[in-house]
Design a protein around this motif. Structure first.
Motif, PDB file in Angstrom:
ATOM      1  N   UNK A 157       0.877  -1.168   0.000  1.00 50.20           N
ATOM      2  CA  UNK A 157       0.000   0.000   0.000  1.00 50.20           C
ATOM      3  C   UNK A 157       0.913   1.216   0.000  1.00 50.20           C
ATOM      4  N   UNK A 158       0.391   2.359  -0.410  1.00 47.39           N
ATOM      5  CA  UNK A 158       1.201   3.569  -0.398  1.00 47.39           C
ATOM      6  C   UNK A 158       1.476   4.090  -1.793  1.00 47.39           C
ATOM      7  N   UNK A 159       2.569   4.824  -1.929  1.00 51.95           N
ATOM      8  CA  UNK A 159       2.895   5.509  -3.182  1.00 51.95           C
ATOM      9  C   UNK A 159       3.269   4.541  -4.302  1.00 51.95           C
ATOM     10  N   UNK A 160       3.836   3.393  -3.957  1.00 55.48           N
ATOM     11  CA  UNK A 160       4.225   2.404  -4.958  1.00 55.48           C
ATOM     12  C   UNK A 160       3.423   1.131  -4.752  1.00 55.48           C
ATOM     13  N   UNK A 161       3.272   0.370  -5.828  1.00 54.74           N
ATOM     14  CA  UNK A 161       2.458  -0.842  -5.769  1.00 54.74           C
ATOM     15  C   UNK A 161       3.250  -2.077  -5.367  1.00 54.74           C
ATOM     16  N   UNK A 162       4.466  -2.199  -5.896  1.00 53.64           N
ATOM     17  CA  UNK A 162       5.289  -3.367  -5.607  1.00 53.64           C
ATOM     18  C   UNK A 162       6.616  -2.948  -4.994  1.00 53.64           C
ATOM     19  N   UNK A 163       7.105  -3.798  -4.118  1.00 59.37           N
ATOM     20  CA  UNK A 163       8.451  -3.673  -3.580  1.00 59.37           C
ATOM     21  C   UNK A 163       9.194  -4.935  -4.018  1.00 59.37           C
ATOM     22  N   UNK A 164      10.280  -4.746  -4.763  1.00 58.97           N
ATOM     23  CA  UNK A 164      11.052  -5.854  -5.308  1.00 58.97           C
ATOM     24  C   UNK A 164      12.425  -5.837  -4.644  1.00 58.97           C
ATOM     25  N   UNK A 165      12.805  -6.939  -4.033  1.00 52.61           N
ATOM     26  CA  UNK A 165      14.140  -7.039  -3.457  1.00 52.61           C
ATOM     27  C   UNK A 165      14.953  -7.921  -4.391  1.00 52.61           C
ATOM     28  N   UNK A 166      16.058  -7.362  -4.862  1.00 54.45           N
ATOM     29  CA  UNK A 166      16.904  -8.077  -5.823  1.00 54.45           C
ATOM     30  C   UNK A 166      18.017  -8.822  -5.117  1.00 54.45           C
ATOM     31  N   UNK A 167      18.414  -9.951  -5.702  1.00 58.61           N
ATOM     32  CA  UNK A 167      19.548 -10.711  -5.173  1.00 58.61           C
ATOM     33  C   UNK A 167      20.803  -9.875  -5.259  1.00 58.61           C
ATOM     34  N   UNK A 168      21.764 -10.220  -4.424  1.00 55.47           N
ATOM     35  CA  UNK A 168      23.027  -9.490  -4.421  1.00 55.47           C
ATOM     36  C   UNK A 168      23.658  -9.547  -5.809  1.00 55.47           C
ATOM     37  N   UNK A 169      24.092  -8.391  -6.278  1.00 55.42           N
ATOM     38  CA  UNK A 169      24.682  -8.286  -7.610  1.00 55.42           C
ATOM     39  C   UNK A 169      25.564  -7.037  -7.640  1.00 55.42           C
ATOM     40  N   UNK A 170      26.237  -6.844  -8.745  1.00 54.78           N
ATOM     41  CA  UNK A 170      27.015  -5.614  -8.893  1.00 54.78           C
ATOM     42  C   UNK A 170      26.065  -4.469  -9.225  1.00 54.78           C
ATOM     43  N   UNK A 171      26.536  -3.254  -9.030  1.00 54.48           N
ATOM     44  CA  UNK A 171      25.720  -2.073  -9.346  1.00 54.48           C
ATOM     45  C   UNK A 171      25.314  -2.103 -10.820  1.00 54.48           C
ATOM     46  N   UNK A 172      26.235  -2.482 -11.676  1.00 57.16           N
ATOM     47  CA  UNK A 172      25.964  -2.533 -13.115  1.00 57.16           C
ATOM     48  C   UNK A 172      24.881  -3.568 -13.426  1.00 57.16           C
ATOM     49  N   UNK A 173      24.945  -4.727 -12.792  1.00 59.15           N
ATOM     50  CA  UNK A 173      23.941  -5.775 -13.016  1.00 59.15           C
ATOM     51  C   UNK A 173      22.562  -5.322 -12.546  1.00 59.15           C
ATOM     52  N   UNK A 174      22.510  -4.648 -11.407  1.00 60.02           N
ATOM     53  CA  UNK A 174      21.230  -4.159 -10.895  1.00 60.02           C
ATOM     54  C   UNK A 174      20.659  -3.103 -11.837  1.00 60.02           C
ATOM     55  N   UNK A 175      21.494  -2.149 -12.249  1.00 56.42           N
ATOM     56  CA  UNK A 175      21.037  -1.102 -13.172  1.00 56.42           C
ATOM     57  C   UNK A 175      20.538  -1.707 -14.473  1.00 56.42           C
ATOM     58  N   UNK A 176      21.250  -2.683 -14.988  1.00 55.53           N
ATOM     59  CA  UNK A 176      20.858  -3.347 -16.227  1.00 55.53           C
ATOM     60  C   UNK A 176      19.530  -4.086 -16.051  1.00 55.53           C
ATOM     61  N   UNK A 177      19.362  -4.788 -14.943  1.00 54.86           N
ATOM     62  CA  UNK A 177      18.123  -5.529 -14.705  1.00 54.86           C
ATOM     63  C   UNK A 177      16.929  -4.581 -14.609  1.00 54.86           C
ATOM     64  N   UNK A 178      17.080  -3.501 -13.856  1.00 54.93           N
ATOM     65  CA  UNK A 178      15.973  -2.558 -13.688  1.00 54.93           C
ATOM     66  C   UNK A 178      15.612  -1.921 -15.028  1.00 54.93           C
TER      67      UNK A 178
END
Length: 164
Positions: free
Chosen positions: A101-122
């Motif tokens: 509930x609130x301003x966003x609908x989903x909260x997604x927690x990503x597995x540990x990764x590099x900053x580049x991998x996270x940016x690419x996935x998002x």
């Protein structure tokens, strides 16, 4: 077995998944066979979904980071949020997914990764889902407590007792 005993078994296993059925039977004053049967039934009903170790990655040489991504989405007519959630939780990079509930609908927690991998996935997987209207990515800097367990060492009282 009554619901109260079932809940006590679940609380014990949630606190420490290494408890054996024998340990639990002794703590709750139950028979071993009865306890084993109940745990198997809870697993079969998918009430107990798995057993995990809580790792404090900050105490290792692992340099990967964790991220929490908030998603604002447009729910689908006739399907609501469920079909969007299914698209998201299928990705192996997704550790957890919550409808919020609130301003966003989903909260997604990503597995540990590099900053580049996270940016690419998002940018290439999450943001391009048709129903996704916006994302907000947060990097976890320090985990102080996780799943009820304190991960940082508590400071000892350094005060010196003064006698009158």
């Amino acid at each position: 077995m009554d619901n109260k005993k079932r809940e006590e078994i679940l609380r014990l296993l949630e606190a420490n998944a290494r408890y054996t059925p024998k340990d639990i039977a002794v703590m709750l004053g139950l028979g071993l066979e009865e306890t084993e049967k109940e745990i198997k039934q809870l697993e079969k009903e998918h009430v107990i979904c798995g057993y995990h170790a809580l790792v404090n990655w900050d105490k290792t040489d692992d340099e990967k980071i964790s991220a929490l991504v908030e998603l604002k989405v447009q729910p689908q007519r006739g399907h609501g949020y469920d079909s969007i959630a299914e698209k998201i939780y299928q990705y192996p990079e997704v550790e957890s997914l919550y409808l919020m509930s609130g301003a966003y609908d989903f909260s997604v927690i990503l597995k540990k990764a590099t900053m580049k991998e996270i940016a690419n996935f998002v940018s290439t997987r999450l943001a391009v889902i048709e129903e996704v209207q916006s994302t907000a990515t947060h990097i976890v800097l320090v985990r102080y407590k996780d799943h009820g367990t304190t991960l940082v060492e508590q400071k000892k009282d350094q005060r010196v007792m003064v006698m009158p």
